[in-house]
Design a protein around this motif. Structure first.
Motif, mmCIF file in Angstrom:
data_model
loop_
_atom_site.group_PDB
_atom_site.id
_atom_site.type_symbol
_atom_site.label_atom_id
_atom_site.label_comp_id
_atom_site.label_asym_id
_atom_site.label_seq_id
_atom_site.Cartn_x
_atom_site.Cartn_y
_atom_site.Cartn_z
ATOM 1 N N ALA A 64 -28.689 -21.638 2.238
ATOM 2 C CA ALA A 64 -27.284 -21.649 1.819
ATOM 3 C C ALA A 64 -26.618 -20.282 1.904
ATOM 4 C CB ALA A 64 -27.176 -22.172 0.396
ATOM 5 N N LYS A 65 -27.364 -19.243 2.233
ATOM 6 C CA LYS A 65 -26.806 -17.892 2.208
ATOM 7 C C LYS A 65 -25.619 -17.740 3.153
ATOM 8 C CE LYS A 65 -27.858 -13.059 2.989
ATOM 9 N NZ LYS A 65 -28.855 -12.085 3.367
ATOM 10 N N TYR A 66 -25.772 -18.098 4.411
ATOM 11 C CA TYR A 66 -24.704 -17.893 5.379
ATOM 12 C C TYR A 66 -23.515 -18.841 5.175
ATOM 13 C CZ TYR A 66 -27.989 -14.685 7.381
ATOM 14 O OH TYR A 66 -28.861 -13.652 7.547
ATOM 15 N N PRO A 67 -23.733 -20.121 4.841
ATOM 16 C CA PRO A 67 -22.577 -20.945 4.501
ATOM 17 C C PRO A 67 -21.820 -20.431 3.270
ATOM 18 C CG PRO A 67 -24.420 -22.344 5.045
ATOM 19 C CD PRO A 67 -24.938 -20.939 4.996
ATOM 20 N N HIS A 68 -22.563 -19.891 2.288
ATOM 21 C CA HIS A 68 -21.888 -19.314 1.125
ATOM 22 C C HIS A 68 -21.074 -18.093 1.524
ATOM 23 C CE1 HIS A 68 -24.638 -21.243 -2.143
ATOM 24 N NE2 HIS A 68 -23.584 -21.998 -1.858
ATOM 25 N N LEU A 69 -21.635 -17.265 2.388
ATOM 26 C CA LEU A 69 -20.911 -16.089 2.874
ATOM 27 C C LEU A 69 -19.655 -16.509 3.633
ATOM 28 C CD1 LEU A 69 -20.770 -13.009 3.335
ATOM 29 C CD2 LEU A 69 -22.148 -13.371 5.386
ATOM 30 N N LEU A 70 -19.796 -17.503 4.499
ATOM 31 C CA LEU A 70 -18.652 -18.002 5.256
ATOM 32 C C LEU A 70 -17.582 -18.569 4.331
ATOM 33 C CD1 LEU A 70 -17.328 -18.725 7.974
ATOM 34 C CD2 LEU A 70 -18.575 -20.880 7.880
ATOM 35 N N SER A 71 -17.977 -19.346 3.349
ATOM 36 C CA SER A 71 -16.986 -19.935 2.446
ATOM 37 C C SER A 71 -16.312 -18.854 1.594
ATOM 38 C CB SER A 71 -17.620 -21.006 1.561
ATOM 39 O OG SER A 71 -18.566 -20.443 0.694
ATOM 40 N N ALA A 72 -17.034 -17.805 1.239
ATOM 41 C CA ALA A 72 -16.425 -16.703 0.489
ATOM 42 C C ALA A 72 -15.396 -15.979 1.354
ATOM 43 C CB ALA A 72 -17.496 -15.736 0.007
ATOM 44 N N LEU A 73 -15.705 -15.802 2.632
ATOM 45 C CA LEU A 73 -14.741 -15.165 3.544
ATOM 46 C C LEU A 73 -13.498 -16.034 3.730
ATOM 47 C CD1 LEU A 73 -17.132 -13.705 6.258
ATOM 48 C CD2 LEU A 73 -15.779 -12.431 4.583
ATOM 49 N N ILE A 74 -13.695 -17.336 3.877
ATOM 50 C CA ILE A 74 -12.558 -18.248 4.026
ATOM 51 C C ILE A 74 -11.706 -18.235 2.762
ATOM 52 C CG2 ILE A 74 -11.891 -20.682 4.261
ATOM 53 C CD1 ILE A 74 -14.386 -21.050 6.025
ATOM 54 N N ALA A 75 -12.348 -18.276 1.611
ATOM 55 C CA ALA A 75 -11.604 -18.265 0.345
ATOM 56 C C ALA A 75 -10.842 -16.956 0.167
ATOM 57 C CB ALA A 75 -12.552 -18.490 -0.826
ATOM 58 N N THR A 76 -11.456 -15.843 0.536
ATOM 59 C CA THR A 76 -10.781 -14.551 0.441
ATOM 60 C C THR A 76 -9.553 -14.518 1.346
ATOM 61 O OG1 THR A 76 -12.877 -13.467 -0.053
ATOM 62 C CG2 THR A 76 -11.079 -12.058 0.708
ATOM 63 N N GLY A 77 -9.691 -15.012 2.551
ATOM 64 C CA GLY A 77 -8.553 -15.085 3.463
ATOM 65 C C GLY A 77 -7.467 -16.004 2.935
ATOM 66 N N ALA A 78 -7.859 -17.116 2.334
ATOM 67 C CA ALA A 78 -6.883 -18.056 1.776
ATOM 68 C C ALA A 78 -6.111 -17.430 0.624
ATOM 69 C CB ALA A 78 -7.579 -19.337 1.323
ATOM 70 N N VAL A 79 -6.811 -16.718 -0.247
ATOM 71 C CA VAL A 79 -6.138 -16.048 -1.367
ATOM 72 C C VAL A 79 -5.198 -14.968 -0.840
ATOM 73 C CG1 VAL A 79 -6.521 -14.542 -3.364
ATOM 74 C CG2 VAL A 79 -7.906 -16.593 -3.061
ATOM 75 N N ALA A 80 -5.645 -14.205 0.152
ATOM 76 C CA ALA A 80 -4.792 -13.165 0.735
ATOM 77 C C ALA A 80 -3.545 -13.773 1.370
ATOM 78 C CB ALA A 80 -5.577 -12.356 1.759
ATOM 79 N N LEU A 81 -3.711 -14.890 2.086
ATOM 80 C CA LEU A 81 -2.571 -15.563 2.699
ATOM 81 C C LEU A 81 -1.603 -16.059 1.635
ATOM 82 C CD1 LEU A 81 -1.112 -16.725 5.176
ATOM 83 C CD2 LEU A 81 -2.561 -18.748 4.961
ATOM 84 N N PHE A 82 -2.135 -16.633 0.572
ATOM 85 C CA PHE A 82 -1.283 -17.146 -0.501
ATOM 86 C C PHE A 82 -0.493 -16.019 -1.157
ATOM 87 C CE2 PHE A 82 -0.182 -18.661 -4.716
ATOM 88 C CZ PHE A 82 0.239 -19.962 -4.462
ATOM 89 N N LEU A 83 -1.159 -14.906 -1.427
ATOM 90 C CA LEU A 83 -0.502 -13.802 -2.131
ATOM 91 C C LEU A 83 0.473 -13.029 -1.260
ATOM 92 C CD1 LEU A 83 -3.514 -12.425 -4.201
ATOM 93 C CD2 LEU A 83 -1.631 -13.888 -4.990
ATOM 94 N N THR A 84 0.237 -12.980 0.039
ATOM 95 C CA THR A 84 1.120 -12.196 0.912
ATOM 96 C C THR A 84 2.246 -13.013 1.525
ATOM 97 O OG1 THR A 84 -0.339 -12.545 2.813
ATOM 98 C CG2 THR A 84 -0.679 -10.544 1.507
ATOM 99 N N SER A 85 2.210 -14.332 1.393
ATOM 100 C CA SER A 85 3.299 -15.134 1.955
ATOM 101 C C SER A 85 4.550 -14.961 1.096
ATOM 102 C CB SER A 85 2.905 -16.607 2.040
ATOM 103 O OG SER A 85 2.750 -17.143 0.758
ATOM 104 N N LYS A 86 5.666 -14.957 1.760
ATOM 105 C CA LYS A 86 6.933 -14.760 1.059
ATOM 106 C C LYS A 86 7.471 -16.093 0.575
ATOM 107 C CE LYS A 86 8.244 -10.547 3.398
ATOM 108 N NZ LYS A 86 7.026 -9.944 3.197
ATOM 109 N N ASN A 87 8.263 -16.029 -0.479
ATOM 110 C CA ASN A 87 8.905 -17.242 -0.963
ATOM 111 C C ASN A 87 9.862 -17.759 0.096
ATOM 112 O OD1 ASN A 87 7.613 -17.222 -3.400
ATOM 113 N ND2 ASN A 87 9.227 -16.093 -4.444
ATOM 114 N N GLN A 88 9.987 -19.057 0.171
ATOM 115 C CA GLN A 88 10.820 -19.679 1.179
ATOM 116 C C GLN A 88 12.281 -19.571 0.775
ATOM 117 O OE1 GLN A 88 9.798 -23.737 1.781
ATOM 118 N NE2 GLN A 88 11.024 -23.962 3.608
ATOM 119 N N GLU A 89 13.026 -18.841 1.557
ATOM 120 C CA GLU A 89 14.453 -18.713 1.299
ATOM 121 C C GLU A 89 15.198 -18.896 2.612
ATOM 122 O OE1 GLU A 89 15.191 -14.997 -0.577
ATOM 123 O OE2 GLU A 89 13.840 -15.425 -2.234
ATOM 124 N N GLY A 90 16.250 -19.654 2.590
ATOM 125 C CA GLY A 90 17.027 -19.872 3.801
ATOM 126 C C GLY A 90 16.319 -20.830 4.737
#
Length: 158
Positions: A45-71
């Motif tokens: 499970a080591k590498y799938p856990h590492l992969l899922s942690a990387l995906i989750a980190t990218g998802a959190v970064a995308l969520f936090l850096t996306s701008k609010n929808q205006e216009g």
């Protein structure tokens, strides 16, 4: 009023981030279900856990850096679809030649094609960046997978 705030909170990037976070959670859960051997300290499970942690980190970064929808949202242009089609076709060619030409050659060709297509500079300048990047990145990835992890990658001479 609540609906309007909800629309501003959830734009396309944030919805995609939530979906990717759910995918990461699913991968983590499924990897945790692998049977553990007493002989293998690391476990499968080591590498799938590492992969899922990387995906989750990218998802959190995308969520936090996306701008609010205006216009209004940006309209898709023909160039956007042309780029998408190029990426899909290049990946299809890469997959088709992967076993035939091996990892090293096919990956260098794939990365060169991507670099040359998306770089807008003059051809000579593009080549100055694309060649070392394609060759260097391919060598690093090859050494990591083939030597460090012991993964057998396709070669030109099977």
């Amino acid at each position: 009023m609540i609906v309007e705030k909800g629309k501003k909170l959830l734009n396309k990037d944030r919805i995609a981030a939530l979906i990717w976070f759910a995918v990461a959670a699913y991968v983590w859960y499924e990897a945790s279900c692998y049977p553990v051997s007493l002989l293998d300290k690391v476990g499968p499970a080591k590498y799938p856990h590492l992969l899922s942690a990387l995906i989750a980190t990218g998802a959190v970064a995308l969520f936090l850096t996306s701008k609010n929808q205006e216009g209004e949202e940006k309209k898709q242009t023909a160039k956007d679809y042309k780029s998408l089609l190029f990426v899909i076709l290049t990946i299809a060619v890469y997959l088709a030649i992967f076993n035939l030409t091996g990892f090293v050659i096919s990956t260098i060709v794939f990365l060169m094609a991507m670099c040359l297509y998306f770089d807008t500079r003059e051809l000579r300048e593009r080549l100055k960046g694309a060649v070392p990047y394609s060759v260097g990145f391919t060598i690093v990835i090859y050494l990591f997978f083939a030597k460090a992890l012991g993964v057998q990658l396709p070669t030109l001479f099977l």
